[in-house]
Design a protein around this motif. Structure first.
Motif, PDB file in Angstrom:
ATOM      1  N   SER A  67       0.816  -1.209   0.000  1.00 31.60           N
ATOM      2  CA  SER A  67       0.000   0.000   0.000  1.00 31.60           C
ATOM      3  C   SER A  67       0.854   1.265   0.000  1.00 31.60           C
ATOM      4  O   SER A  67       0.555   2.236  -0.695  1.00 31.60           O
ATOM      5  CB  SER A  67      -0.937   0.012   1.212  1.00 31.60           C
ATOM      6  OG  SER A  67      -1.926  -0.985   1.095  1.00 31.60           O
ATOM      7  N   LEU A  68       1.942   1.249   0.788  1.00 33.77           N
ATOM      8  CA  LEU A  68       2.828   2.411   0.826  1.00 33.77           C
ATOM      9  C   LEU A  68       3.483   2.655  -0.525  1.00 33.77           C
ATOM     10  O   LEU A  68       3.595   3.804  -0.983  1.00 33.77           O
ATOM     11  CB  LEU A  68       3.905   2.223   1.909  1.00 33.77           C
ATOM     12  CG  LEU A  68       3.424   2.312   3.361  1.00 33.77           C
ATOM     13  CD1 LEU A  68       4.559   1.954   4.316  1.00 33.77           C
ATOM     14  CD2 LEU A  68       2.897   3.712   3.670  1.00 33.77           C
ATOM     15  N   VAL A  69       3.900   1.581  -1.188  1.00 36.62           N
ATOM     16  CA  VAL A  69       4.510   1.707  -2.519  1.00 36.62           C
ATOM     17  C   VAL A  69       3.489   2.238  -3.521  1.00 36.62           C
ATOM     18  O   VAL A  69       3.777   3.149  -4.309  1.00 36.62           O
ATOM     19  CB  VAL A  69       5.068   0.349  -2.996  1.00 36.62           C
ATOM     20  CG1 VAL A  69       5.475   0.423  -4.468  1.00 36.62           C
ATOM     21  CG2 VAL A  69       6.262  -0.063  -2.146  1.00 36.62           C
ATOM     22  N   HIS A  70       2.265   1.699  -3.482  1.00 36.76           N
ATOM     23  CA  HIS A  70       1.221   2.147  -4.408  1.00 36.76           C
ATOM     24  C   HIS A  70       0.870   3.612  -4.166  1.00 36.76           C
ATOM     25  O   HIS A  70       0.715   4.383  -5.130  1.00 36.76           O
ATOM     26  CB  HIS A  70      -0.030   1.280  -4.251  1.00 36.76           C
ATOM     27  CG  HIS A  70       0.132  -0.099  -4.813  1.00 36.76           C
ATOM     28  ND1 HIS A  70      -0.842  -1.072  -4.709  1.00 36.76           N
ATOM     29  CD2 HIS A  70       1.163  -0.677  -5.487  1.00 36.76           C
ATOM     30  CE1 HIS A  70      -0.421  -2.187  -5.291  1.00 36.76           C
ATOM     31  NE2 HIS A  70       0.790  -1.964  -5.774  1.00 36.76           N
ATOM     32  N   LEU A  71       0.742   4.009  -2.907  1.00 37.88           N
ATOM     33  CA  LEU A  71       0.405   5.399  -2.589  1.00 37.88           C
ATOM     34  C   LEU A  71       1.495   6.354  -3.046  1.00 37.88           C
ATOM     35  O   LEU A  71       1.221   7.455  -3.526  1.00 37.88           O
ATOM     36  CB  LEU A  71       0.168   5.545  -1.077  1.00 37.88           C
ATOM     37  CG  LEU A  71      -1.170   4.996  -0.581  1.00 37.88           C
ATOM     38  CD1 LEU A  71      -1.202   4.970   0.941  1.00 37.88           C
ATOM     39  CD2 LEU A  71      -2.322   5.847  -1.114  1.00 37.88           C
ATOM     40  N   TYR A  72       2.758   5.927  -2.915  1.00 36.22           N
ATOM     41  CA  TYR A  72       3.871   6.743  -3.405  1.00 36.22           C
ATOM     42  C   TYR A  72       3.738   6.958  -4.916  1.00 36.22           C
ATOM     43  O   TYR A  72       3.943   8.071  -5.424  1.00 36.22           O
ATOM     44  CB  TYR A  72       5.201   6.058  -3.081  1.00 36.22           C
ATOM     45  CG  TYR A  72       6.375   6.650  -3.829  1.00 36.22           C
ATOM     46  CD1 TYR A  72       6.895   7.898  -3.475  1.00 36.22           C
ATOM     47  CD2 TYR A  72       6.945   5.973  -4.900  1.00 36.22           C
ATOM     48  CE1 TYR A  72       7.956   8.450  -4.177  1.00 36.22           C
ATOM     49  CE2 TYR A  72       8.009   6.520  -5.599  1.00 36.22           C
ATOM     50  CZ  TYR A  72       8.513   7.754  -5.232  1.00 36.22           C
ATOM     51  OH  TYR A  72       9.550   8.305  -5.934  1.00 36.22           O
ATOM     52  N   ARG A  73       3.371   5.904  -5.637  1.00 36.30           N
ATOM     53  CA  ARG A  73       3.236   6.015  -7.089  1.00 36.30           C
ATOM     54  C   ARG A  73       2.060   6.896  -7.481  1.00 36.30           C
ATOM     55  O   ARG A  73       2.151   7.689  -8.430  1.00 36.30           O
ATOM     56  CB  ARG A  73       3.102   4.619  -7.697  1.00 36.30           C
ATOM     57  CG  ARG A  73       4.400   3.815  -7.617  1.00 36.30           C
ATOM     58  CD  ARG A  73       4.228   2.391  -8.073  1.00 36.30           C
ATOM     59  NE  ARG A  73       5.486   1.656  -7.946  1.00 36.30           N
ATOM     60  CZ  ARG A  73       5.571   0.334  -7.972  1.00 36.30           C
ATOM     61  NH1 ARG A  73       4.476  -0.416  -8.108  1.00 36.30           N
ATOM     62  NH2 ARG A  73       6.748  -0.261  -7.845  1.00 36.30           N
ATOM     63  N   TYR A  74       0.929   6.781  -6.746  1.00 37.12           N
ATOM     64  CA  TYR A  74      -0.211   7.650  -7.017  1.00 37.12           C
ATOM     65  C   TYR A  74       0.169   9.114  -6.754  1.00 37.12           C
ATOM     66  O   TYR A  74      -0.157  10.011  -7.551  1.00 37.12           O
ATOM     67  CB  TYR A  74      -1.405   7.271  -6.123  1.00 37.12           C
ATOM     68  CG  TYR A  74      -2.016   5.924  -6.439  1.00 37.12           C
ATOM     69  CD1 TYR A  74      -2.233   5.517  -7.750  1.00 37.12           C
ATOM     70  CD2 TYR A  74      -2.391   5.057  -5.420  1.00 37.12           C
ATOM     71  CE1 TYR A  74      -2.799   4.285  -8.038  1.00 37.12           C
ATOM     72  CE2 TYR A  74      -2.949   3.814  -5.705  1.00 37.12           C
ATOM     73  CZ  TYR A  74      -3.155   3.440  -7.007  1.00 37.12           C
ATOM     74  OH  TYR A  74      -3.716   2.214  -7.295  1.00 37.12           O
ATOM     75  N   ALA A  75       0.862   9.348  -5.652  1.00 36.50           N
ATOM     76  CA  ALA A  75       1.288  10.706  -5.299  1.00 36.50           C
ATOM     77  C   ALA A  75       2.232  11.268  -6.362  1.00 36.50           C
ATOM     78  O   ALA A  75       2.160  12.452  -6.717  1.00 36.50           O
ATOM     79  CB  ALA A  75       1.971  10.708  -3.929  1.00 36.50           C
ATOM     80  N   LYS A  76       3.119  10.423  -6.875  1.00 36.39           N
ATOM     81  CA  LYS A  76       4.080  10.856  -7.894  1.00 36.39           C
ATOM     82  C   LYS A  76       3.359  11.242  -9.182  1.00 36.39           C
ATOM     83  O   LYS A  76       3.721  12.232  -9.835  1.00 36.39           O
ATOM     84  CB  LYS A  76       5.084   9.734  -8.152  1.00 36.39           C
ATOM     85  CG  LYS A  76       6.358  10.187  -8.853  1.00 36.39           C
ATOM     86  CD  LYS A  76       7.392   9.080  -8.859  1.00 36.39           C
ATOM     87  CE  LYS A  76       8.693   9.564  -9.524  1.00 36.39           C
ATOM     88  NZ  LYS A  76       9.715   8.499  -9.536  1.00 36.39           N
TER      89      LYS A  76
END
Length: 202
Positions: A67-76
């Motif tokens: 989830s943290l990795v996915h959220l980082y990608r969405y934020a990017k």
């Protein structure tokens, strides 16, 4: 009417007396103790969420990491949209400038460390900002090898021109959460960050 409540309070005081090692009959300490006890009780009674692969043995740690990795990608992705057409090449460019505005001038090492980058990646970002005239460097008297980085007037102007879009992107990342949920998330993320900062000597 309040007899039951009074009885519950008396029972709580008795439990507090057993737990209180210092022997301090203080109302404030008692209220803090009762609050923590209530939080623990709520945590124990909380319904455990479901997640993909749970029935096959997928661990909560795996879900958190993903989830943290996915959220980082969405934020990017949102950040890239916010800087489209600007002098910023990557979201890291404006994040470095925001750090300089918030913290004042920093050494290269401190700025890179603050953003949890490897030295090579951090140096690329700083050199790119220097080349665009968004920051400037100055040799320190105490350490000629490590230079201070300052944001320029141009850097401030470019950052300010994009801040509304950057703020909107930041807001969209946490869009569905209520204020209370955001505060809870900040608390949990801060706990995780603090642990890893100590562990990695940051």
């Amino acid at each position: 009417m309040y007899y039951k409540l009074i009885q519950e309070l008396v029972d709580l005081v008795e439990l507090y007396e057993q737990d209180d090692k210092k022997g301090q009959p203080d109302v404030t300490l008692f209220v803090q103790w009762a609050h923590k006890r209530l939080e623990l009780s709520n945590d124990n009674n909380a319904v455990e969420p479901n997640w993909q692969g749970k029935e096959l043995g997928r661990s909560p740690e795996s879900v958190i990491n993903t989830s943290l990795v996915h959220l980082y990608r969405y934020a990017k992705l949102l950040a890239k949209d916010a800087i489209a057409g600007s002098e910023f090449s990557t979201p890291d460019d404006f994040i470095y400038l925001i750090c300089l505005v918030a913290n004042g001038s920093l050494t290269k090492t401190a700025l890179i460390k603050l953003n949890v980058h490897e030295k090579s990646a951090g140096m690329q970002i700083i050199n790119r900002l220097i080349a665009h005239g968004l920051v400037e460097q100055e040799t320190t008297e105490t350490d000629k090898r490590n230079r201070m980085i300052h944001i320029t007037q141009k850097g401030r102007a470019v950052l300010e021109e994009r801040m509304d879009r950057i703020r909107a992107a930041s807001s969209n990342v946490s869009e569905p959460l209520s204020h209370q949920e955001k505060m809870q998330l900040i608390s949990l993320l801060s706990k995780l960050e603090s642990f890893h900062e100590v562990k990695n000597g940051i």
